[in-house]
Design a protein around this motif. Sequence first.
Motif, PDB file in Angstrom:
ATOM      1  N   ALA A 301       0.793  -1.130  -0.010  1.00 28.18           N
ATOM      2  CA  ALA A 301      -0.015  -0.063  -0.057  1.00 28.18           C
ATOM      3  C   ALA A 301       0.947   1.287   0.056  1.00 28.18           C
ATOM      4  N   ALA A 302       2.057   1.342   0.796  1.00 28.85           N
ATOM      5  CA  ALA A 302       2.854   2.331   0.940  1.00 28.85           C
ATOM      6  C   ALA A 302       3.601   2.623  -0.694  1.00 28.85           C
ATOM      7  N   ARG A 303       4.015   1.401  -1.154  1.00 25.26           N
ATOM      8  CA  ARG A 303       4.645   1.616  -2.507  1.00 25.26           C
ATOM      9  C   ARG A 303       3.464   1.846  -3.580  1.00 25.26           C
ATOM     10  N   GLN A 304       2.270   1.735  -3.496  1.00 20.20           N
ATOM     11  CA  GLN A 304       1.044   2.058  -4.303  1.00 20.20           C
ATOM     12  C   GLN A 304       0.808   3.609  -4.176  1.00 20.20           C
ATOM     13  N   ARG A 305       0.804   3.959  -2.808  1.00 17.72           N
ATOM     14  CA  ARG A 305       0.868   5.454  -2.555  1.00 17.72           C
ATOM     15  C   ARG A 305       1.846   6.282  -3.032  1.00 17.72           C
ATOM     16  N   ALA A 306       3.260   5.788  -2.887  1.00 15.94           N
ATOM     17  CA  ALA A 306       4.369   6.576  -3.541  1.00 15.94           C
ATOM     18  C   ALA A 306       4.370   6.425  -5.092  1.00 15.94           C
ATOM     19  N   PHE A 307       3.637   5.433  -5.565  1.00 12.67           N
ATOM     20  CA  PHE A 307       3.673   5.383  -7.016  1.00 12.67           C
ATOM     21  C   PHE A 307       2.557   6.504  -7.523  1.00 12.67           C
ATOM     22  N   GLU A 308       1.484   6.530  -6.905  1.00 14.36           N
ATOM     23  CA  GLU A 308       0.498   7.577  -7.193  1.00 14.36           C
ATOM     24  C   GLU A 308       0.722   8.623  -6.936  1.00 14.36           C
ATOM     25  N   GLU A 309       1.751   9.024  -6.088  1.00 16.42           N
ATOM     26  CA  GLU A 309       2.038  10.442  -5.566  1.00 16.42           C
ATOM     27  C   GLU A 309       3.210  10.646  -6.634  1.00 16.42           C
ATOM     28  N   GLU A 310       4.033   9.820  -7.062  1.00 17.48           N
ATOM     29  CA  GLU A 310       4.902  10.137  -8.255  1.00 17.48           C
ATOM     30  C   GLU A 310       4.088  10.305  -9.374  1.00 17.48           C
ATOM     31  N   LYS A 311       3.292   9.819  -9.716  1.00 21.36           N
ATOM     32  CA  LYS A 311       2.348   9.950 -10.867  1.00 21.36           C
ATOM     33  C   LYS A 311       1.639  11.354 -11.047  1.00 21.36           C
ATOM     34  N   ARG A 312       1.278  11.765  -9.539  1.00 23.31           N
ATOM     35  CA  ARG A 312       0.830  13.117  -9.556  1.00 23.31           C
ATOM     36  C   ARG A 312       1.551  14.103  -9.521  1.00 23.31           C
ATOM     37  N   ARG A 313       2.918  14.130  -9.038  1.00 27.17           N
ATOM     38  CA  ARG A 313       3.998  15.025  -9.548  1.00 27.17           C
ATOM     39  C   ARG A 313       4.196  15.074 -10.692  1.00 27.17           C
ATOM     40  N   ALA A 314       4.196  13.913 -11.560  1.00 28.56           N
ATOM     41  CA  ALA A 314       4.739  14.027 -12.937  1.00 28.56           C
ATOM     42  C   ALA A 314       3.428  14.591 -13.701  1.00 28.56           C
ATOM     43  N   ARG A 315       2.564  14.284 -13.296  1.00 27.52           N
ATOM     44  CA  ARG A 315       1.246  15.100 -14.057  1.00 27.52           C
ATOM     45  C   ARG A 315       1.214  16.602 -13.836  1.00 27.52           C
ATOM     46  N   GLU A 318       4.055  17.860 -15.900  1.00 31.52           N
ATOM     47  CA  GLU A 318       3.653  18.123 -17.449  1.00 31.52           C
ATOM     48  C   GLU A 318       2.924  19.295 -17.566  1.00 31.52           C
ATOM     49  N   GLU A 319       1.801  19.388 -16.669  1.00 29.89           N
ATOM     50  CA  GLU A 319       1.314  20.482 -16.743  1.00 29.89           C
ATOM     51  C   GLU A 319       1.698  21.646 -16.481  1.00 29.89           C
ATOM     52  N   GLU A 324       4.260  26.323 -19.389  1.00 26.14           N
ATOM     53  CA  GLU A 324       5.473  26.977 -19.950  1.00 26.14           C
ATOM     54  C   GLU A 324       5.628  27.099 -21.420  1.00 26.14           C
ATOM     55  N   ARG A 325       5.301  26.091 -22.102  1.00 27.38           N
ATOM     56  CA  ARG A 325       5.326  25.879 -23.636  1.00 27.38           C
ATOM     57  C   ARG A 325       4.336  26.965 -24.177  1.00 27.38           C
ATOM     58  N   ILE A 386      15.007  30.728 -35.982  1.00 26.39           N
ATOM     59  CA  ILE A 386      13.437  30.748 -35.827  1.00 26.39           C
ATOM     60  C   ILE A 386      13.654  30.206 -34.143  1.00 26.39           C
ATOM     61  N   ALA A 387      13.024  31.092 -33.571  1.00 21.14           N
ATOM     62  CA  ALA A 387      12.571  30.862 -31.975  1.00 21.14           C
ATOM     63  C   ALA A 387      11.873  29.464 -31.716  1.00 21.14           C
ATOM     64  N   TYR A 388      12.422  28.676 -30.781  1.00 20.60           N
ATOM     65  CA  TYR A 388      11.762  27.628 -30.294  1.00 20.60           C
ATOM     66  C   TYR A 388      11.761  27.306 -28.956  1.00 20.60           C
ATOM     67  N   HIS A 389      11.084  26.242 -28.393  1.00 13.46           N
ATOM     68  CA  HIS A 389      10.875  26.133 -27.027  1.00 13.46           C
ATOM     69  C   HIS A 389      11.467  24.536 -26.516  1.00 13.46           C
ATOM     70  N   THR A 390      12.209  24.524 -25.583  1.00 16.10           N
ATOM     71  CA  THR A 390      12.847  23.037 -25.260  1.00 16.10           C
ATOM     72  C   THR A 390      12.554  22.779 -23.787  1.00 16.10           C
ATOM     73  N   ASP A 391      12.182  21.694 -23.376  1.00  9.75           N
ATOM     74  CA  ASP A 391      11.993  21.311 -22.087  1.00  9.75           C
ATOM     75  C   ASP A 391      13.138  20.899 -21.232  1.00  9.75           C
ATOM     76  N   ASP A 392      14.487  21.030 -21.730  1.00  7.40           N
ATOM     77  CA  ASP A 392      15.537  20.977 -20.881  1.00  7.40           C
ATOM     78  C   ASP A 392      15.425  21.727 -19.541  1.00  7.40           C
ATOM     79  N   ASN A 393      15.708  21.123 -18.438  1.00  7.43           N
ATOM     80  CA  ASN A 393      15.707  21.603 -16.978  1.00  7.43           C
ATOM     81  C   ASN A 393      14.227  22.256 -16.938  1.00  7.43           C
ATOM     82  N   ASP A 394      13.278  21.848 -17.298  1.00  5.87           N
ATOM     83  CA  ASP A 394      11.777  22.339 -17.269  1.00  5.87           C
ATOM     84  C   ASP A 394      11.916  23.979 -17.500  1.00  5.87           C
ATOM     85  N   ARG A 395      12.845  24.350 -18.470  1.00  3.07           N
ATOM     86  CA  ARG A 395      12.687  25.856 -18.859  1.00  3.07           C
ATOM     87  C   ARG A 395      12.911  25.914 -20.283  1.00  3.07           C
ATOM     88  N   PRO A 396      12.248  27.070 -20.593  1.00  5.69           N
ATOM     89  CA  PRO A 396      12.310  27.311 -22.325  1.00  5.69           C
ATOM     90  C   PRO A 396      13.420  28.039 -22.749  1.00  5.69           C
TER      91      PRO A 396
END
Length: 411
Positions: A301-315, A318-319, A324-325, A386-396
């Motif tokens: 259950a703890a692993r599942q909670r950690a997995f869900e928490e990591e999914k939430r953080r990843a989400r 991404e948001e 930023e994009r 041409i100006a573009y956007h990259t996701d490196d280090n979460d910064r454009p």
Amino acid sequence: MARESITLTREELYERVWTEPMAVLAPKLGLSDVGLKKTCARLKIPSPPRGYWAKLAAGQKLRRTPLPKLPEKGAAGIRDATFHPRDKESAAPEPLTGPVADQARFEAFPENVLIVPDVLEAPCPLVARTVLALRKAKPDEAGRLRARAQQLLDVDVTLGTADRAMRIFNTLIKGLDARGYRVSLVTPKPEPQRYGTAPEAGPPRTMVRVGEDDIAIRLTEVVSRTQRTPTRSDGGWEPKRYDYEPTGRLVFEILEIASGTRCKWSDGARQRIESMLNDIVVGLVEMAEALKRRREEWAEAARQRAFEEEKRRAREREEHLEQERVRALDGIMRRWRKAKAVREYLAAARTMAAERGIAEHVELNAWFAWAEGYAEGIDPVSSRGIAYHTDDNDRPYYAWGRSTEDNSPIW
């Protein structure tokens, strides 16, 4: 398909009951050992006493209890019994696996039956220490012995059952030790007290080490309590409110809680704790397995909670990147629209200057040159790239390293 039945006379069933233990014979006849005992009682067939098979395995010569004769009258219906063994497909149970099944099979062998002697002999150190303390103990209001010593087995009995309780504990502790399960006394951690007082540790608990778990056990005697009507002869500020009567009925408890696992054995009308010690050993192993499963479930259950928490953080990441994009694209479009507007304005301004004859004005042409350079500098689509956007280090990033946004007004 109807199951085949077996009919045995009293004599035939008597012979089979005295040839193999009921725990082995009963499944062959489609019954539990309790059901087979009831059938023998109905047919007035004596069954082997407790410890019979262990003594027989030890090489002792024992006599069978003779099969009593039935009276001529009133014996109809108790001269034979019909049994319905299970079909071969259903009779063969699934092979038992795991520590609980292994322990149950081990305890089923006659030579492994734990027999409580009539006299306490060679007590183990824990039992010897507890016996010595109980002999000096004084009974409380309910008659239970209260010893002053601390490092004692968790036993709560009256004087009348103290000897029996110690014989049971001694047999159980030795049996557990022979099976690799060590019994010890463990003092619990001090409980924090209110109002800033120093924490106090409770009395030591009797623990059985099974695998990775220490399982607390206790042996107590049931003492009945009845309401008492005060009389004048009682005297004192607080007259005695209850009368206590020792019952002699012992209760063995596993002080853990696990769903679907037995944790209490007590004296009954036909069976006493002395005959349940092997079942108690199996119960301790079953409890250890239940605690292990619970730990694994909690860990999962703890692993599942950690997995869900990591999914939430990843989400969320991404948001955030998506925002930023979008902001980066908004900045690029703003610059592009601004550069386009500047060029359109410059074209209109040059046309107007030509119409008015001031196209060769030096200061005006210098300003036109500066404005064209400015438009070229802010245009994301220009000779520079041409100006573009990259996701490196979460910064454009942009081709020429400008900031993400340009909040300046277009006009």
